[in-house]
Enzyme design. Structure first.
Site, PDB file in Angstrom:
ATOM      1  N   ASP A  88       0.811  -1.211   0.000  1.00  0.00           N
ATOM      2  CA  ASP A  88       0.000   0.000   0.000  1.00  0.00           C
ATOM      3  C   ASP A  88       0.846   1.264   0.000  1.00  0.00           C
ATOM      4  O   ASP A  88       0.307   2.366  -0.089  1.00  0.00           O
ATOM      5  CB  ASP A  88      -0.960   0.006   1.201  1.00  0.00           C
ATOM      6  CG  ASP A  88      -0.267  -0.177   2.533  1.00  0.00           C
ATOM      7  OD1 ASP A  88       0.671  -0.985   2.616  1.00  0.00           O
ATOM      8  OD2 ASP A  88      -0.673   0.473   3.517  1.00  0.00           O
ATOM      9  N   ASP A 128       4.281   4.095   8.632  1.00  0.00           N
ATOM     10  CA  ASP A 128       3.743   3.042   9.485  1.00  0.00           C
ATOM     11  C   ASP A 128       4.696   2.736  10.644  1.00  0.00           C
ATOM     12  O   ASP A 128       5.868   2.408  10.419  1.00  0.00           O
ATOM     13  CB  ASP A 128       3.520   1.777   8.663  1.00  0.00           C
ATOM     14  CG  ASP A 128       2.466   1.976   7.590  1.00  0.00           C
ATOM     15  OD1 ASP A 128       2.123   3.128   7.319  1.00  0.00           O
ATOM     16  OD2 ASP A 128       1.997   0.965   7.034  1.00  0.00           O
TER      17      ASP A 128
END
Length: 305
Positions: free
Chosen positions: A66, A212
């Site tokens: 992603d 992240d």
């Protein structure tokens, strides 16, 4: 000079109808930097009328799909559009191999040069510098090697007060005044005192992109006082256990980091697809750090001097 962030994608692992995978554009001066390149980035660039060829640098935080599955397609489109200018591509170990193999087995010969820069995701280190800015890697804590990026404008020259400048000054001396020096004679005596003929420069701006990661306070010294902080906020606090297990953060954790780092503004993003309404995430963050906004598609944030 522009210092402007545009959000192209804000979803986490699964895209939704209204939210694309992670991608952002940071414009500094006349240079456009792409930060992460999830699936659908090309379509977002077209939607917001950004010319692919103006992108100078691409920064990939890690190798979860992603965050980079849109990259090969974007590079291919640049090829089809006959790009000739070189492109800097920053990312963790393995990225160059992936892209090279994709083009090798597709029989693609790019008409432009890609300068692959492998980033050590475990340290804060300068990875890029030009006349406008410096870029440092920021170590994140995720399931795979992952880093964020810290963008800082370079110091700007002081302003000359033309009405107070002596006529005998030469162009090189004027340049020295702009950069804070006094003008002295051969004996070392001050002829022109800098503070008498200049005023302070415009403030240099900064943007920290925290991709992240689990909540990670050891990055506080690196992001302290930045103008704009982006921090992933995949979950609400009632799913903190899930966030910890998957090496992600909650909105409250992002806001806590922003508060402790004394940043000016916070953007939260990388939202789980389970949240159709993002208002609870925003409210949770704002309860801790009021100057928080959602990093949603199409949003443009200008950092003022």
């Amino acid at each position: 000079m522009d210092f402007e962030l545009k959000i192209l994608g804000s979803s986490s692992a699964t895209p939704s109808f209204e939210r694309n995978h992670t991608a952002q554009l940071l414009t500094v001066g006349n240079q456009i930097n792409l930060i992460d390149c999830g699936e659908g980035t090309q379509m977002q660039l077209m939607r917001y009328k950004v010319k692919h060829q103006r992108i100078c640098n691409i920064f990939i935080s890690h190798l979860h799909g992603d965050h980079y599955f849109g990259l090969a397609g974007l590079l291919s489109t640049m090829h089809l559009q006959q790009r000739t200018g070189h492109l800097n591509l920053f990312g963790p170990k393995g990225l160059a191999e992936i892209i090279t193999l994709q083009f090798k087995y597709g029989g693609t010969q790019l008409p432009y040069h890609i300068n692959f820069v492998e980033v050590d995701t475990t340290v804060c280190k300068k990875i890029f510098e030009d006349k406008y800015m410096t870029v440092h890697s920021l170590p994140m804590q995720h399931r795979v090697p992952c880093c964020g990026f810290l963008f800082r404008e370079k110091p700007k020259p002081r302003h000359l007060l033309k009405g107070k400048l002596p006529e005998f000054l030469t162009p090189p001396q004027l340049v020295r005044l702009k950069w804070g020096e006094d003008i002295r004679n051969e004996q070392g005596e001050i002829l022109v005192r800098n503070q008498d003929v200049t005023t302070d420069p415009k403030r240099s701006r900064s943007y920290a992109y925290c991709s992240d990661t689990k909540y990670k306070e050891d990055i506080l010294p690196y992001v302290k006082g930045v103008d704009l902080l982006y921090h992933e906020s995949t979950f609400l606090s009632d799913m903190e256990h899930r966030a910890t297990h998957t090496f992600h953060s909650t909105a409250a954790q992002a806001a806590t980091l922003a508060e402790k780092a004394q940043v000016r503004r916070l953007l939260i993003g990388h939202f789980s697809a389970r949240y159709k309404d993002l208002t609870p995430l925003l409210e949770e963050a704002q309860s801790i750090f009021p100057n928080t906004a959602l990093a949603t598609e199409g949003k443009t944030i200008s950092v003022l001097e």
